[in-house]
Design a protein around this motif. Structure first.
Motif, PDB file in Angstrom:
ATOM      1  N   LYS A   1       0.806  -1.226   0.000  1.00 22.18           N
ATOM      2  CA  LYS A   1       0.000   0.000   0.000  1.00 22.18           C
ATOM      3  C   LYS A   1       0.835   1.270   0.000  1.00 22.18           C
ATOM      4  O   LYS A   1       0.538   2.211  -0.749  1.00 22.18           O
ATOM      5  CB  LYS A   1      -0.991  -0.008   1.159  1.00 22.18           C
ATOM      6  N   ALA A   2       1.871   1.323   0.824  1.00 22.94           N
ATOM      7  CA  ALA A   2       2.714   2.528   0.843  1.00 22.94           C
ATOM      8  C   ALA A   2       3.383   2.730  -0.521  1.00 22.94           C
ATOM      9  O   ALA A   2       3.452   3.858  -1.017  1.00 22.94           O
ATOM     10  CB  ALA A   2       3.756   2.443   1.950  1.00 22.94           C
ATOM     11  N   ASN A   3       3.848   1.633  -1.136  1.00 25.31           N
ATOM     12  CA  ASN A   3       4.447   1.735  -2.471  1.00 25.31           C
ATOM     13  C   ASN A   3       3.429   2.215  -3.496  1.00 25.31           C
ATOM     14  O   ASN A   3       3.748   3.039  -4.367  1.00 25.31           O
ATOM     15  CB  ASN A   3       4.995   0.378  -2.923  1.00 25.31           C
ATOM     16  N   LEU A   4       2.222   1.695  -3.427  1.00 22.39           N
ATOM     17  CA  LEU A   4       1.177   2.132  -4.367  1.00 22.39           C
ATOM     18  C   LEU A   4       0.902   3.621  -4.210  1.00 22.39           C
ATOM     19  O   LEU A   4       0.855   4.358  -5.197  1.00 22.39           O
ATOM     20  CB  LEU A   4      -0.106   1.330  -4.140  1.00 22.39           C
ATOM     21  N   ILE A   5       0.732   4.069  -2.977  1.00 20.47           N
ATOM     22  CA  ILE A   5       0.445   5.486  -2.723  1.00 20.47           C
ATOM     23  C   ILE A   5       1.590   6.350  -3.243  1.00 20.47           C
ATOM     24  O   ILE A   5       1.369   7.359  -3.919  1.00 20.47           O
ATOM     25  CB  ILE A   5       0.188   5.727  -1.223  1.00 20.47           C
ATOM     26  N   TRP A   6       2.828   5.949  -2.935  1.00 22.92           N
ATOM     27  CA  TRP A   6       3.988   6.748  -3.358  1.00 22.92           C
ATOM     28  C   TRP A   6       4.105   6.797  -4.879  1.00 22.92           C
ATOM     29  O   TRP A   6       4.383   7.845  -5.453  1.00 22.92           O
ATOM     30  CB  TRP A   6       5.269   6.203  -2.733  1.00 22.92           C
ATOM     31  N   ASN A   7       3.903   5.662  -5.532  1.00 26.62           N
ATOM     32  CA  ASN A   7       4.004   5.641  -6.995  1.00 26.62           C
ATOM     33  C   ASN A   7       2.908   6.459  -7.658  1.00 26.62           C
ATOM     34  O   ASN A   7       3.158   7.153  -8.651  1.00 26.62           O
ATOM     35  CB  ASN A   7       3.997   4.199  -7.512  1.00 26.62           C
ATOM     36  N   ILE A   8       1.709   6.412  -7.120  1.00 23.90           N
ATOM     37  CA  ILE A   8       0.618   7.229  -7.668  1.00 23.90           C
ATOM     38  C   ILE A   8       0.919   8.709  -7.439  1.00 23.90           C
ATOM     39  O   ILE A   8       0.731   9.545  -8.327  1.00 23.90           O
ATOM     40  CB  ILE A   8      -0.738   6.789  -7.082  1.00 23.90           C
ATOM     41  N   TYR A   9       1.436   9.033  -6.272  1.00 26.31           N
ATOM     42  CA  TYR A   9       1.856  10.403  -5.974  1.00 26.31           C
ATOM     43  C   TYR A   9       2.937  10.866  -6.958  1.00 26.31           C
ATOM     44  O   TYR A   9       2.960  12.016  -7.381  1.00 26.31           O
ATOM     45  CB  TYR A   9       2.373  10.474  -4.533  1.00 26.31           C
ATOM     46  N   SER A  10       3.811   9.937  -7.355  1.00 28.18           N
ATOM     47  CA  SER A  10       4.924  10.253  -8.266  1.00 28.18           C
ATOM     48  C   SER A  10       4.508  10.310  -9.731  1.00 28.18           C
ATOM     49  O   SER A  10       5.341  10.561 -10.595  1.00 28.18           O
ATOM     50  CB  SER A  10       6.039   9.225  -8.090  1.00 28.18           C
ATOM     51  N   GLY A  11       3.232  10.012 -10.023  1.00 25.23           N
ATOM     52  CA  GLY A  11       2.752  10.171 -11.388  1.00 25.23           C
ATOM     53  C   GLY A  11       2.374   8.896 -12.109  1.00 25.23           C
ATOM     54  O   GLY A  11       1.923   8.952 -13.247  1.00 25.23           O
ATOM     55  N   ILE A  12       2.577   7.748 -11.486  1.00 26.65           N
ATOM     56  CA  ILE A  12       2.186   6.489 -12.125  1.00 26.65           C
ATOM     57  C   ILE A  12       0.731   6.241 -11.755  1.00 26.65           C
ATOM     58  O   ILE A  12       0.398   6.117 -10.580  1.00 26.65           O
ATOM     59  CB  ILE A  12       3.098   5.336 -11.660  1.00 26.65           C
ATOM     60  N   LYS A  13      -0.145   6.164 -12.744  1.00 21.33           N
ATOM     61  CA  LYS A  13      -1.577   6.155 -12.459  1.00 21.33           C
ATOM     62  C   LYS A  13      -2.307   4.907 -12.950  1.00 21.33           C
ATOM     63  O   LYS A  13      -3.373   4.594 -12.468  1.00 21.33           O
ATOM     64  CB  LYS A  13      -2.231   7.382 -13.064  1.00 21.33           C
ATOM     65  N   ARG A  14      -1.746   4.175 -13.891  1.00 20.33           N
ATOM     66  CA  ARG A  14      -2.451   3.034 -14.483  1.00 20.33           C
ATOM     67  C   ARG A  14      -2.017   1.730 -13.833  1.00 20.33           C
ATOM     68  O   ARG A  14      -0.853   1.567 -13.473  1.00 20.33           O
ATOM     69  CB  ARG A  14      -2.205   2.995 -15.985  1.00 20.33           C
ATOM     70  N   PRO A  15      -2.954   0.783 -13.666  1.00 19.78           N
ATOM     71  CA  PRO A  15      -2.626  -0.488 -13.004  1.00 19.78           C
ATOM     72  C   PRO A  15      -1.459  -1.239 -13.638  1.00 19.78           C
ATOM     73  O   PRO A  15      -0.618  -1.785 -12.927  1.00 19.78           O
ATOM     74  CB  PRO A  15      -3.930  -1.285 -13.109  1.00 19.78           C
ATOM     75  N   GLY A  16      -1.381  -1.258 -14.960  1.00 21.29           N
ATOM     76  CA  GLY A  16      -0.272  -1.947 -15.627  1.00 21.29           C
ATOM     77  C   GLY A  16       1.073  -1.313 -15.318  1.00 21.29           C
ATOM     78  O   GLY A  16       2.082  -1.999 -15.134  1.00 21.29           O
ATOM     79  N   GLU A  17       1.093   0.025 -15.252  1.00 17.28           N
ATOM     80  CA  GLU A  17       2.332   0.736 -14.912  1.00 17.28           C
ATOM     81  C   GLU A  17       2.742   0.437 -13.472  1.00 17.28           C
ATOM     82  O   GLU A  17       3.925   0.267 -13.176  1.00 17.28           O
ATOM     83  CB  GLU A  17       2.141   2.243 -15.081  1.00 17.28           C
ATOM     84  N   LEU A  18       1.748   0.385 -12.580  1.00 15.39           N
ATOM     85  CA  LEU A  18       2.033   0.066 -11.180  1.00 15.39           C
ATOM     86  C   LEU A  18       2.586  -1.354 -11.062  1.00 15.39           C
ATOM     87  O   LEU A  18       3.519  -1.594 -10.304  1.00 15.39           O
ATOM     88  CB  LEU A  18       0.770   0.229 -10.328  1.00 15.39           C
ATOM     89  N   GLN A  19       2.029  -2.278 -11.828  1.00 15.93           N
ATOM     90  CA  GLN A  19       2.506  -3.661 -11.826  1.00 15.93           C
ATOM     91  C   GLN A  19       3.965  -3.728 -12.285  1.00 15.93           C
ATOM     92  O   GLN A  19       4.771  -4.439 -11.699  1.00 15.93           O
ATOM     93  CB  GLN A  19       1.627  -4.530 -12.728  1.00 15.93           C
ATOM     94  N   ARG A  20       4.310  -2.976 -13.313  1.00 18.12           N
ATOM     95  CA  ARG A  20       5.698  -2.966 -13.794  1.00 18.12           C
ATOM     96  C   ARG A  20       6.645  -2.324 -12.781  1.00 18.12           C
ATOM     97  O   ARG A  20       7.804  -2.709 -12.674  1.00 18.12           O
ATOM     98  CB  ARG A  20       5.789  -2.264 -15.142  1.00 18.12           C
ATOM     99  N   LYS A  21       6.154  -1.350 -12.050  1.00 13.87           N
ATOM    100  CA  LYS A  21       6.976  -0.657 -11.055  1.00 13.87           C
ATOM    101  C   LYS A  21       7.172  -1.511  -9.801  1.00 13.87           C
ATOM    102  O   LYS A  21       8.186  -1.379  -9.114  1.00 13.87           O
ATOM    103  CB  LYS A  21       6.305   0.683 -10.694  1.00 13.87           C
TER     104      LYS A  21
END
Length: 123
Positions: A26-46
């Protein structure tokens, strides 16, 4: 629907925080979304160590708690994006502080964690 066996205690702020943030990614998801990654596929790759199912579950939980908003675009193929809500934005200083604490204590923590996860040799 899943019902927790142990009731959730919401009698203090720490319990509320832990209920919202309980989840490995969850913390990684929040941080990545805050950093500009918004799509589920991009989050999966990150976050490749997390399965898509787990990420989807944790994104749904964060949305239910009001930390994220989910935007579904009416187009084909289906396009979904996540954004932090105003409530979600308030978690950024806490995540930043916790990350800095980890960096400040990296040496001590790495030494103790290495000991805990070292392989057991049977003779």
């Amino acid at each position: 629907m899943y019902e927790k066996k142990i009731p959730v205690l919401l009698d203090c702020g720490l319990h509320l925080f832990m209920e919202v943030m309980n989840g490995k990614w969850k913390a990684n998801l929040i941080w990545n979304i805050y950093s500009g990654i918004k799509r589920p596929g991009e989050l999966q790759r990150k976050i490749p160590k997390a399965t898509r199912r787990v990420l989807d579950t944790q994104l749904r939980q964060l949305t239910e708690h009001g930390i994220l908003s989910k935007i579904v675009f009416n187009e084909l193929p289906l396009k979904v994006e996540y954004e932090l809500t105003a409530l979600g934005e308030t978690l950024i200083p806490a995540i930043t502080f916790i990350a800095q604490w980890g960096e400040d204590h990296r040496f001590e923590l790495e030494e103790t964690i290495k000991v805990e996860i070292s392989p057991v040799v049977l003779v």
